[in-house]
Design a protein around this motif. Structure first.
Motif, mmCIF file in Angstrom:
data_model
loop_
_atom_site.group_PDB
_atom_site.id
_atom_site.type_symbol
_atom_site.label_atom_id
_atom_site.label_comp_id
_atom_site.label_asym_id
_atom_site.label_seq_id
_atom_site.Cartn_x
_atom_site.Cartn_y
_atom_site.Cartn_z
ATOM 1 N N LEU B 10 -14.203 1.883 -3.983
ATOM 2 C CA LEU B 10 -15.655 2.029 -4.162
ATOM 3 C C LEU B 10 -16.161 3.327 -3.553
ATOM 4 N N SER B 11 -15.577 3.714 -2.442
ATOM 5 C CA SER B 11 -16.067 4.885 -1.690
ATOM 6 C C SER B 11 -14.978 5.326 -0.727
ATOM 7 N N SER B 12 -15.154 6.509 -0.145
ATOM 8 C CA SER B 12 -14.185 6.950 0.853
ATOM 9 C C SER B 12 -14.234 6.036 2.084
ATOM 10 N N ALA B 13 -15.396 5.456 2.347
ATOM 11 C CA ALA B 13 -15.523 4.557 3.501
ATOM 12 C C ALA B 13 -14.725 3.274 3.287
ATOM 13 N N THR B 14 -14.861 2.650 2.118
ATOM 14 C CA THR B 14 -14.100 1.418 1.884
ATOM 15 C C THR B 14 -12.602 1.737 1.780
ATOM 16 N N ALA B 15 -12.275 2.922 1.241
ATOM 17 C CA ALA B 15 -10.858 3.311 1.147
ATOM 18 C C ALA B 15 -10.255 3.451 2.542
ATOM 19 N N GLU B 16 -10.957 4.117 3.448
ATOM 20 C CA GLU B 16 -10.447 4.320 4.805
ATOM 21 C C GLU B 16 -10.408 2.997 5.571
ATOM 22 N N PHE B 17 -11.440 2.170 5.403
ATOM 23 C CA PHE B 17 -11.437 0.851 6.036
ATOM 24 C C PHE B 17 -10.189 0.074 5.598
ATOM 25 N N GLY B 18 -9.941 0.060 4.295
ATOM 26 C CA GLY B 18 -8.794 -0.676 3.763
ATOM 27 C C GLY B 18 -7.474 -0.130 4.272
ATOM 28 N N ALA B 19 -7.391 1.191 4.366
ATOM 29 C CA ALA B 19 -6.155 1.805 4.868
ATOM 30 C C ALA B 19 -5.898 1.391 6.319
ATOM 31 N N ARG B 20 -6.983 1.283 7.101
ATOM 32 C CA ARG B 20 -6.821 0.853 8.505
ATOM 33 C C ARG B 20 -6.344 -0.592 8.594
ATOM 34 N N VAL B 21 -6.899 -1.439 7.718
ATOM 35 C CA VAL B 21 -6.464 -2.845 7.702
ATOM 36 C C VAL B 21 -4.982 -2.914 7.350
ATOM 37 N N ARG B 22 -4.601 -2.196 6.291
ATOM 38 C CA ARG B 22 -3.200 -2.234 5.838
ATOM 39 C C ARG B 22 -2.260 -1.728 6.932
ATOM 40 N N ARG B 23 -2.637 -0.623 7.590
ATOM 41 C CA ARG B 23 -1.791 -0.030 8.624
ATOM 42 C C ARG B 23 -1.604 -1.002 9.788
ATOM 43 N N ARG B 24 -2.700 -1.616 10.220
ATOM 44 C CA ARG B 24 -2.612 -2.541 11.351
ATOM 45 C C ARG B 24 -1.843 -3.815 10.959
ATOM 46 N N ARG B 25 -2.040 -4.283 9.748
ATOM 47 C CA ARG B 25 -1.312 -5.465 9.278
ATOM 48 C C ARG B 25 0.191 -5.173 9.270
ATOM 49 N N ALA B 26 0.569 -3.989 8.775
ATOM 50 C CA ALA B 26 1.982 -3.608 8.743
ATOM 51 C C ALA B 26 2.540 -3.517 10.163
ATOM 52 N N GLN B 27 1.719 -2.959 11.068
ATOM 53 C CA GLN B 27 2.121 -2.821 12.470
ATOM 54 C C GLN B 27 2.465 -4.190 13.084
ATOM 55 N N LEU B 28 1.699 -5.206 12.669
ATOM 56 C CA LEU B 28 1.931 -6.556 13.174
ATOM 57 C C LEU B 28 3.009 -7.287 12.376
ATOM 58 N N GLY B 29 3.511 -6.656 11.298
ATOM 59 C CA GLY B 29 4.549 -7.289 10.474
ATOM 60 C C GLY B 29 4.051 -8.475 9.679
#
Lengths: 83, 83
Positions: B10-29
């Motif tokens: 939708l926007s660069s803001a939602t894209a960056e928010f989503g990327a942070r969620v994905r990165r942290r989720r991966a970090q937690l396995g």
């Protein structure tokens, strides 16, 4: 006649978010109308946000934070769900 | 056959928010399904959030942050509108 109490906040999170918006707006000496104009949101919506009556979206969090000249993270940090 | 590109964020803001969620989720396995279970949200919704396709609400920001064991402010800090 006493002012009616109005609707309660949706949650402690929306209540605290709204209190932070109101506090920062007052700090800048802005009216709800002036803040609403800068955000391109309606002043009644700003009022509802400040009373914690809106489960505000990410885009509107960012718009309000920008109008308040603060990082959006500051409006959200430490908020917790009530379940 | 190549995978279809899918809807843009939708926007660069939602894209960056989503990327942070994905990165942290991966970090937690965690899988998207495991995160969704903890949040009591649907895994397809988590996928949309990670792809920046949702203008997520404050309550869901908090639920996801709690499931990711981080402060919700960290998911939101520094995000800016694109207008």
């Amino acid at each position: 006649m006493p002012r009616p109490a109005g609707k309660p906040p949706l949650s402690s999170a929306t209540a605290e978010f709204g209190a932070r918006v109101r506090r920062r707006r007052a700090q800048l000496g802005l009216s709800q109308e002036a803040l609403a104009d800068t955000c391109e949101l309606h002043w009644t919506y700003i009022g509802q946000v400040e009373r914690g009556q809106r489960n505000i979206s990410l885009h509107n969090i960012i718009r309000i934070a920008e109008a308040l000249q603060i990082d959006p993270g500051r409006l959200v940090q430490g908020l917790a769900s009530t379940t």
